[in-house]
Design a protein around this motif. Structure first.
Motif, PDB file in Angstrom:
ATOM      1  N   HIS A  14     -15.571   1.726   3.954  1.00  0.00           N
ATOM      2  CA  HIS A  14     -14.489   1.416   3.025  1.00  0.00           C
ATOM      3  C   HIS A  14     -14.801   1.838   1.583  1.00  0.00           C
ATOM      4  CE1 HIS A  14     -17.311  -1.896   2.772  1.00  0.00           C
ATOM      5  NE2 HIS A  14     -16.750  -2.303   1.664  1.00  0.00           N
ATOM      6  N   THR A  60     -14.949   7.861   0.112  1.00  0.00           N
ATOM      7  CA  THR A  60     -13.772   8.730   0.135  1.00  0.00           C
ATOM      8  C   THR A  60     -13.925   9.822   1.185  1.00  0.00           C
ATOM      9  OG1 THR A  60     -13.458   8.337  -2.233  1.00  0.00           O
ATOM     10  CG2 THR A  60     -12.274  10.195  -1.269  1.00  0.00           C
ATOM     11  N   LEU A 101     -12.829   8.165   4.399  1.00  0.00           N
ATOM     12  CA  LEU A 101     -11.453   7.684   4.440  1.00  0.00           C
ATOM     13  C   LEU A 101     -10.416   8.806   4.391  1.00  0.00           C
ATOM     14  CD1 LEU A 101     -11.724   4.522   2.167  1.00  0.00           C
ATOM     15  CD2 LEU A 101     -11.445   4.590   4.653  1.00  0.00           C
ATOM     16  N   LYS A 102     -10.695   9.881   3.620  1.00  0.00           N
ATOM     17  CA  LYS A 102      -9.706  10.964   3.520  1.00  0.00           C
ATOM     18  C   LYS A 102      -9.463  11.659   4.862  1.00  0.00           C
ATOM     19  CE  LYS A 102      -9.295  12.345  -1.305  1.00  0.00           C
ATOM     20  NZ  LYS A 102      -9.455  13.453  -2.279  1.00  0.00           N
ATOM     21  N   HIS A 121      -7.907   9.165   7.314  1.00  0.00           N
ATOM     22  CA  HIS A 121      -6.497   8.911   7.012  1.00  0.00           C
ATOM     23  C   HIS A 121      -5.597   9.979   7.627  1.00  0.00           C
ATOM     24  CE1 HIS A 121      -2.868   9.275   4.408  1.00  0.00           C
ATOM     25  NE2 HIS A 121      -2.882   7.962   4.507  1.00  0.00           N
ATOM     26  N   HIS A 153      -8.770  -2.144   9.786  1.00  0.00           N
ATOM     27  CA  HIS A 153     -10.155  -2.603   9.799  1.00  0.00           C
ATOM     28  C   HIS A 153     -10.202  -4.009  10.407  1.00  0.00           C
ATOM     29  CE1 HIS A 153     -14.179  -3.624   8.462  1.00  0.00           C
ATOM     30  NE2 HIS A 153     -14.346  -2.400   7.970  1.00  0.00           N
ATOM     31  N   VAL A 200      -6.427   2.050   7.064  1.00  0.00           N
ATOM     32  CA  VAL A 200      -7.172   3.134   6.436  1.00  0.00           C
ATOM     33  C   VAL A 200      -6.450   3.600   5.177  1.00  0.00           C
ATOM     34  CG1 VAL A 200      -7.951   5.523   6.724  1.00  0.00           C
ATOM     35  CG2 VAL A 200      -8.239   3.888   8.598  1.00  0.00           C
ATOM     36  N   MET A 215      -7.113   1.088   2.396  1.00  0.00           N
ATOM     37  CA  MET A 215      -8.491   1.193   1.889  1.00  0.00           C
ATOM     38  C   MET A 215      -8.664   2.419   1.010  1.00  0.00           C
ATOM     39  SD  MET A 215     -10.953  -0.114   5.030  1.00  0.00           S
ATOM     40  CE  MET A 215     -10.138   0.800   6.346  1.00  0.00           C
ATOM     41  N   LEU A 216      -8.043   3.532   1.408  1.00  0.00           N
ATOM     42  CA  LEU A 216      -8.143   4.759   0.623  1.00  0.00           C
ATOM     43  C   LEU A 216      -7.439   4.595  -0.717  1.00  0.00           C
ATOM     44  CD1 LEU A 216      -8.986   7.704   0.346  1.00  0.00           C
ATOM     45  CD2 LEU A 216      -6.904   8.355   1.589  1.00  0.00           C
TER      46      LEU A 216
END
Length: 273
Positions: free
Chosen positions: A237, A240, A243-244, A247, A255, A262, A265-266
């Motif tokens: 989390h 980046t 997550l990128k 996503h 989560h 996601v 979180m991003l």
């Protein structure tokens, strides 16, 4: 999930610890609960939209007769795996193998082994910042897809990101993929380590340069916190570069601890930056 049940299919086969069992054979009773979605078959009356229990019964009979195992545990494990691998609409199976004539020297009705196996959804993060980065990621995807009991379902674009932790190193190439797998979390972790090793990965510097880095981000909604295995990934989390690409393929995956998707979180991470 809907169920199709096969109860006590009688099979004469040659399984057992004692040599005479492998030669003479004996009776086994196999029961299976097949988890699938019967909605379409129920609406259309189309057999191809469901699981053909006649074909499954024939498969079980043939498999039990063509193989010889010492343990019921082994027979059950292999049979469940083969059914999940070769039955497209089968998501989960509860399998029981009974042995009515078990040679224990005491009166009993039966002994049996019962197992529950299913496909799992795992999300894997991939990264490389040494040498032919794209080739390392491509080979990792290929290796996972060729692993027995694993199917790569989706893969994100490859994105270039700055190094994390130790910043005096080359840019990373990162991605995420969705994997359907029959492997347990520990079996999957061991396989990821094998693939990293095949790529020449050496664990010398924490957060240092690496030919290939593979991490389990999610495994279903499992929460596991052990010394050498944490799922969800404990730092995901905050990253980046995880997550990128994640996503891109699973924006609404939630989560299991924090409760955020996601995408959420991003967005939170980008606001902080």
């Amino acid at each position: 999930m809907d169920k199709i049940k096969i109860e006590e299919l009688e099979v004469f086969a040659k399984h057992g610890v004692f040599p005479e069992e492998n030669v003479l054979g004996q009776k086994f009773l196999v029961s299976a609960v097949l988890y699938t979605d019967t909605r379409k078959a129920g609406q259309t009356d189309d057999l191809t939209a469901s699981i053909h229990y006649g074909e499954i019964s024939q498969f079980i009979d043939r498999f039990m007769k063509e193989h010889t195992f010492c343990l019921l545990e082994r027979a059950a494990e292999r049979l469940a795996e083969e059914l999940l691998l070769h039955t497209p609409l089968l998501k989960r199976i509860e399998l029981e193998i009974k042995k009515p004539w078990a040679p224990v020297g005491l009166p009993l009705k039966t002994v049996s082994v019962e197992i529950d196996r299913s496909w799992h959804a795992a999300y894997i993060a991939l990264g490389s910042n040494i040498g032919e980065k794209k080739r390392y990621l491509d080979k990792a995807v290929e290796a996972l897809n060729e692993t027995r009991g694993c199917r790569v379902e989706r893969i994100s674009s490859y994105i270039e990101t700055p190094p994390y932790g130790v910043i005096d190193q080359d840019m990373f190439l990162n991605a995420c993929l969705k994997l359907s797998t029959l492997l347990s979390p520990r079996e999957l972790l061991a396989r990821l380590h094998e693939i990293e090793k095949e790529a020449g990965r050496e664990r010398k510097i924490h957060w240092g340069p690496r030919t290939l880095d593979l991490d389990i981000i999610f495994y279903d909604d499992l929460v596991c916190q052990e010394e050498d295995l944490c799922i969800p990934h404990v730092e995901m989390h905050k990253r980046t570069f995880v997550l990128k690409p994640l996503h891109e393929i699973a924006p609404y995956k939630r989560h299991p601890v924090y409760g955020q998707t996601v995408r959420e979180m991003l967005e939170t991470l980008e606001i902080k930056r």
